[in-house]
Design a protein around this motif. Structure first.
Motif, short mmCIF file in Angstrom:
data_model
loop_
_atom_site.label_atom_id
_atom_site.label_comp_id
_atom_site.label_asym_id
_atom_site.label_seq_id
_atom_site.Cartn_x
_atom_site.Cartn_y
_atom_site.Cartn_z
N ASN A 144 8.22 -12.89 17.75
CA ASN A 144 9.51 -12.52 18.51
C ASN A 144 9.07 -10.93 19.03
O ASN A 144 10.24 -10.74 19.75
N ASP A 145 8.17 -10.55 19.14
CA ASP A 145 7.58 -9.31 19.63
C ASP A 145 9.00 -8.07 19.55
O ASP A 145 8.78 -6.94 19.40
N ILE A 146 8.72 -8.35 17.84
CA ILE A 146 9.73 -7.68 16.70
C ILE A 146 8.68 -6.29 16.07
O ILE A 146 7.54 -6.92 15.05
N PRO A 147 8.89 -5.01 16.28
CA PRO A 147 7.58 -4.23 15.30
C PRO A 147 8.23 -3.84 13.84
O PRO A 147 9.15 -4.28 13.66
N PHE A 148 7.49 -4.43 13.17
CA PHE A 148 7.55 -4.68 11.83
C PHE A 148 6.54 -3.74 10.47
O PHE A 148 5.80 -2.96 11.01
N TYR A 149 7.70 -2.48 10.69
CA TYR A 149 6.77 -1.91 10.02
C TYR A 149 7.27 -1.52 8.41
O TYR A 149 8.06 -2.01 7.77
N VAL A 150 5.95 -0.36 7.66
CA VAL A 150 6.42 -0.93 6.16
C VAL A 150 6.49 0.68 5.96
O VAL A 150 5.39 1.86 6.09
N ALA A 151 7.32 1.04 5.55
CA ALA A 151 7.11 2.91 5.05
C ALA A 151 6.45 2.62 2.89
O ALA A 151 7.37 2.09 1.84
N ILE A 152 5.80 3.35 2.93
CA ILE A 152 5.02 3.56 1.39
C ILE A 152 4.46 5.51 0.85
O ILE A 152 4.17 5.92 2.23
N PRO A 153 4.56 5.25 -0.42
CA PRO A 153 4.73 6.71 -0.50
C PRO A 153 2.99 6.24 -1.01
O PRO A 153 2.56 5.08 -1.25
N GLU A 154 2.48 7.40 -0.72
CA GLU A 154 0.80 7.30 -2.01
C GLU A 154 0.58 6.27 -3.25
O GLU A 154 -0.55 6.07 -3.13
N SER A 155 1.53 6.99 -3.36
CA SER A 155 1.36 6.53 -5.12
C SER A 155 1.49 4.76 -5.47
O SER A 155 1.01 3.73 -6.26
N THR A 156 2.11 4.04 -3.70
CA THR A 156 1.43 2.16 -3.32
C THR A 156 0.47 1.75 -2.75
O THR A 156 0.16 0.63 -3.26
N ILE A 157 -1.03 2.56 -2.71
CA ILE A 157 -1.73 2.35 -1.97
C ILE A 157 -2.78 2.01 -3.02
O ILE A 157 -3.27 3.29 -3.73
N ASP A 158 -3.46 0.75 -3.14
CA ASP A 158 -4.35 0.56 -4.39
C ASP A 158 -5.59 1.01 -3.67
O ASP A 158 -6.67 -0.27 -2.89
N PHE A 159 -6.62 2.56 -3.43
CA PHE A 159 -7.53 1.97 -2.64
C PHE A 159 -8.85 1.70 -3.21
O PHE A 159 -9.50 0.64 -2.57
N LYS A 160 -8.28 0.56 -3.84
CA LYS A 160 -9.74 0.36 -4.49
C LYS A 160 -9.95 -1.39 -4.12
O LYS A 160 -10.93 -1.74 -4.65
N LEU A 161 -8.64 -1.92 -3.90
CA LEU A 161 -8.48 -3.14 -3.05
C LEU A 161 -8.64 -3.22 -1.85
O LEU A 161 -7.66 -2.71 -1.10
N LYS A 162 -10.18 -3.95 -1.32
CA LYS A 162 -10.73 -3.53 -0.30
C LYS A 162 -9.56 -4.06 0.94
O LYS A 162 -9.19 -3.99 1.66
N SER A 163 -8.71 -5.67 0.13
CA SER A 163 -7.80 -6.67 0.62
C SER A 163 -6.84 -7.21 -0.58
O SER A 163 -7.47 -7.58 -1.23
N GLY A 164 -5.76 -7.26 0.44
CA GLY A 164 -3.93 -8.14 -0.15
C GLY A 164 -4.49 -9.25 -0.97
O GLY A 164 -4.58 -10.22 -1.18
N VAL A 165 -4.60 -10.17 0.48
CA VAL A 165 -4.62 -11.84 0.67
C VAL A 165 -5.26 -12.34 -0.52
O VAL A 165 -6.55 -12.40 -0.70
#
Ligand code: MRU
Length: 357
Positions: A264-285
């Motif tokens: 529907n062309d609606i913006p989808f934003y995700v709000a995150i602090p640094e602590s929720t980023i898993d830098f070692k994980l290349k991709s999530g799916v």
């Protein structure tokens, strides 16, 4: 944020080494605080979801580590407690992040001083979480302002609870909403019920209402219909684990909302602090361990009965089988932007890396 005009936090500690939390299993029917007095209280609080939400799980785990070391600060007990806390909830990466923050430094410290040192780290993580969420709120407020195109009410859809109850204060997805409301913008929030545990109905609708933010509860399947009708201007959700490429793992059902928003062309934003980023994980799916929760959460609903007691009601016959994955992964291609405590970025490896050098 405010409850009936009084400022509250989801977890509170003081200089006497006391820690208390809100028991989220009985909200919105009762507001009660529980004292966390030892290591096993902290493990139970996370496992049984007295506390929940990625940042709050991380902060509670760090107090768990303090209590563990107060009882026994040997290397063996540090390793044991790390494993035990890590196993309480497997998906939210804040838990691991907080524990690694502690174990990275603690072995270099004299055994007698370890507990005190961890107390200091836990108190800092608690304070930092408030500051990070407040910054997410500031950046997110600019996003909301830039998306308001007319003087009609601006409608925001959110999923699960990514508010102050999931963090220490402000929240992640709800921080921009609180900042927008506090600055007088005309906003309204569609709150997804979020079955099976109903974090939207029980927690998000409650915390927004208590602060005064206009909101309406909807069933999980209503979002797509509202988007088609032009009744959603933006979606903002949180994340329990964000892969280095911007794939986002959040409460089950987030992916379906992202697909509807995309269509529907609606913006989808995700709000995150640094602590929720898993830098070692290349991709999530397909690469994130998804918590499989009790079947009871699907076959039963919780609420308050006519006598005012919190109770469970069974909605299926005994022979019905159920399956209860707690989270899903939204691929980065469906995410418009990430709102972080360092600013806004694209959900791409390069853009995330640039912001968090
Ligand atoms: O199972 P929960 O209630 O811990 O899940 C919480 C969420 O999925 C939140 O959206 C997530 O932690 C976002 S960060 C506040």
């Amino acid at each position: 944020m405010l409850i009936d005009g009084i400022s509250r936090k989801s977890i509170e500690s003081n200089d006497n080494y006391e820690v208390k939390i809100i028991d989220q299993t009985i909200l919105p029917h009762k507001l009660e605080y529980i004292d966390l007095k030892n290591f096993s209280d902290c493990c139970k609080a996370i496992k049984d979801m007295w506390v929940r939400g990625a940042p709050l799980i991380g902060v509670t785990a760090s107090y768990g580590m303090f209590f563990a070391l107060k009882e026994n600060s040997s290397k063996k007990n540090i390793e044991y407690s790390f494993k035990k806390l890590l196993a309480t909830r497997p998906t939210a990466v804040d838990l691991k992040w907080a524990l690694e923050n502690i174990t990275d430094v603690i072995l270099q410290i004299n055994e007698n001083d370890r507990a005190d040192h961890v107390w200091g780290i836990a108190r800092k993580l608690e304070a930092d979480s408030i500051e990070q969420c407040s910054k997410i709120g500031d950046y997110g407020l600019e996003v909301i302002k830039s998306r308001i195109k007319n003087n009609k009410t601006f409608n925001i859809l959110t999923h699960c609870n990514a508010g102050w109850l999931a963090c220490v204060d402000w929240g992640t997805a709800l921080a921009p909403i609180y900042k927008a409301y506090n600055s007088g913008l005309d906003i309204h929030v569609w709150v997804d019920e979020t079955r099976p545990r109903s974090q939207g109905a029980a927690l998000t609708a409650w915390e927004l209402s208590k602060h005064g933010v206009p909101n309406t509860l909807i069933v999980d399947n209503a979002g797509g219909h509202l988007m088609q009708r032009g009744e959603v201007d933006i979606c903002i959700v949180g994340s329990d684990r964000t892969a280095a490429n911007g794939d986002v793992c959040n409460k089950i059902g987030t992916y379906m909302k992202a697909l509807c928003a995309f269509d529907n062309d609606i913006p989808f934003y995700v709000a995150i602090p640094e602590s929720t980023i898993d830098f070692k994980l290349k991709s999530g799916v397909n690469n994130i361990k998804i918590e499989e929760r009790s079947h009871n959460e699907v076959t039963h609903v919780r609420g308050i009965n006519e006598e005012g007691k919190i109770s469970k009601v069974k909605i299926t016959p005994d022979f019905v089988k159920s399956h209860n994955p707690g989270f899903d992964v939204t691929p980065a291609r469906l995410v418009t932007k990430l709102i972080t405590d360092r600013g806004i970025c694209d959900p791409t490896t390069d853009s995330i890396r640039k912001l968090f050098k």
